[in-house]
Design a protein around this motif. Structure first.
Motif, PDB file in Angstrom:
ATOM      1  N   ASN A   1      -2.467  38.753  51.943  1.00 15.04           N
ATOM      2  CA  ASN A   1      -1.606  39.434  52.494  1.00 15.04           C
ATOM      3  C   ASN A   1      -0.432  39.579  52.142  1.00 15.04           C
ATOM      4  OD1 ASN A   1      -3.081  37.844  55.322  1.00 15.04           O
ATOM      5  ND2 ASN A   1      -2.451  36.341  54.933  1.00 15.04           N
TER       6      ASN A   1
ATOM      7  N   SER B   1       3.672  41.691  51.769  1.00 11.60           N
ATOM      8  CA  SER B   1       4.610  42.167  52.217  1.00 11.60           C
ATOM      9  C   SER B   1       5.521  43.247  52.032  1.00 11.60           C
ATOM     10  CB  SER B   1       5.525  41.158  52.881  1.00 11.60           C
ATOM     11  OG  SER B   1       6.397  41.632  53.525  1.00 11.60           O
ATOM     12  N   LYS B   2       5.636  44.140  52.091  1.00  8.11           N
ATOM     13  CA  LYS B   2       6.702  45.142  51.359  1.00  8.11           C
ATOM     14  C   LYS B   2       7.772  44.465  51.538  1.00  8.11           C
ATOM     15  CE  LYS B   2       3.873  48.882  51.506  1.00  8.11           C
ATOM     16  NZ  LYS B   2       3.865  50.767  51.583  1.00  8.11           N
ATOM     17  N   SER B   3       8.439  43.866  52.987  1.00  7.76           N
ATOM     18  CA  SER B   3       9.873  43.641  53.211  1.00  7.76           C
ATOM     19  C   SER B   3      10.443  42.453  52.427  1.00  7.76           C
ATOM     20  CB  SER B   3       9.919  43.278  54.712  1.00  7.76           C
ATOM     21  OG  SER B   3       9.269  42.481  55.268  1.00  7.76           O
ATOM     22  N   ARG B   4       8.876  41.508  52.161  1.00 15.95           N
ATOM     23  CA  ARG B   4       9.560  40.258  50.972  1.00 15.95           C
ATOM     24  C   ARG B   4       9.265  40.583  49.750  1.00 15.95           C
ATOM     25  NH1 ARG B   4       7.103  35.473  55.101  1.00 15.95           N
ATOM     26  NH2 ARG B   4       8.051  33.869  53.082  1.00 15.95           N
ATOM     27  N   ARG B   5       8.391  41.512  49.777  1.00 16.38           N
ATOM     28  CA  ARG B   5       8.286  41.465  47.953  1.00 16.38           C
ATOM     29  C   ARG B   5       6.954  40.628  47.528  1.00 16.38           C
ATOM     30  NH1 ARG B   5      12.074  44.955  44.250  1.00 16.38           N
ATOM     31  NH2 ARG B   5      10.591  44.969  43.378  1.00 16.38           N
ATOM     32  N   ARG B   6       6.364  40.320  48.244  1.00 17.92           N
ATOM     33  CA  ARG B   6       5.304  39.032  48.436  1.00 17.92           C
ATOM     34  C   ARG B   6       4.103  40.005  48.295  1.00 17.92           C
ATOM     35  NH1 ARG B   6       7.892  33.663  50.131  1.00 17.92           N
ATOM     36  NH2 ARG B   6       5.862  33.031  49.252  1.00 17.92           N
TER      37      ARG B   6
ATOM     38  N   GLU C   1       0.781  37.419  49.442  1.00 24.63           N
ATOM     39  CA  GLU C   1       0.036  35.780  50.054  1.00 24.63           C
ATOM     40  C   GLU C   1      -0.745  35.210  50.700  1.00 24.63           C
ATOM     41  OE1 GLU C   1       2.519  35.026  53.432  1.00 24.63           O
ATOM     42  OE2 GLU C   1       4.844  34.997  52.973  1.00 24.63           O
TER      43      GLU C   1
END
Length: 76
Positions: free
Chosen positions: A18, A20-25, A27
């Motif tokens: 998963n 997430s570009k906004s959270r730079r993660r 998962e």
């Protein structure tokens, strides 16, 4: 690829991520953090064989069913 606790790199198939570009993660729901140490390793880090690809994918696929005791129980 992802890093284990020892700093070693292991493969992580994109369908199990998963991102997430906004959270730079990135998962992973298939396995827990402690399970990354047991991901099958490649003989050659620059090349993967079909067998190794199957083994890595199967490891994460099995994690979706067996990574925690709660996942062992029937869904119904």
């Amino acid at each position: 690829m992802t890093l284990t606790g020892s700093g070693e790199r292991v493969l992580l198939p994109v369908p199990f991520c998963n991102i997430s570009k906004s959270r730079r993660r990135v998962e992973v729901d298939a396995v827990k953090a402690s399970h990354f140490a047991a991901v099958p390793r490649l003989r050659n880090p620059d090349q993967i064989t079909r067998l190794e690809e199957d083994m890595v994918s199967a490891y994460y696929g099995a994690g979706t069913l067996y990574a925690t005791p709660q996942r062992l129980e029937p869904l119904l």
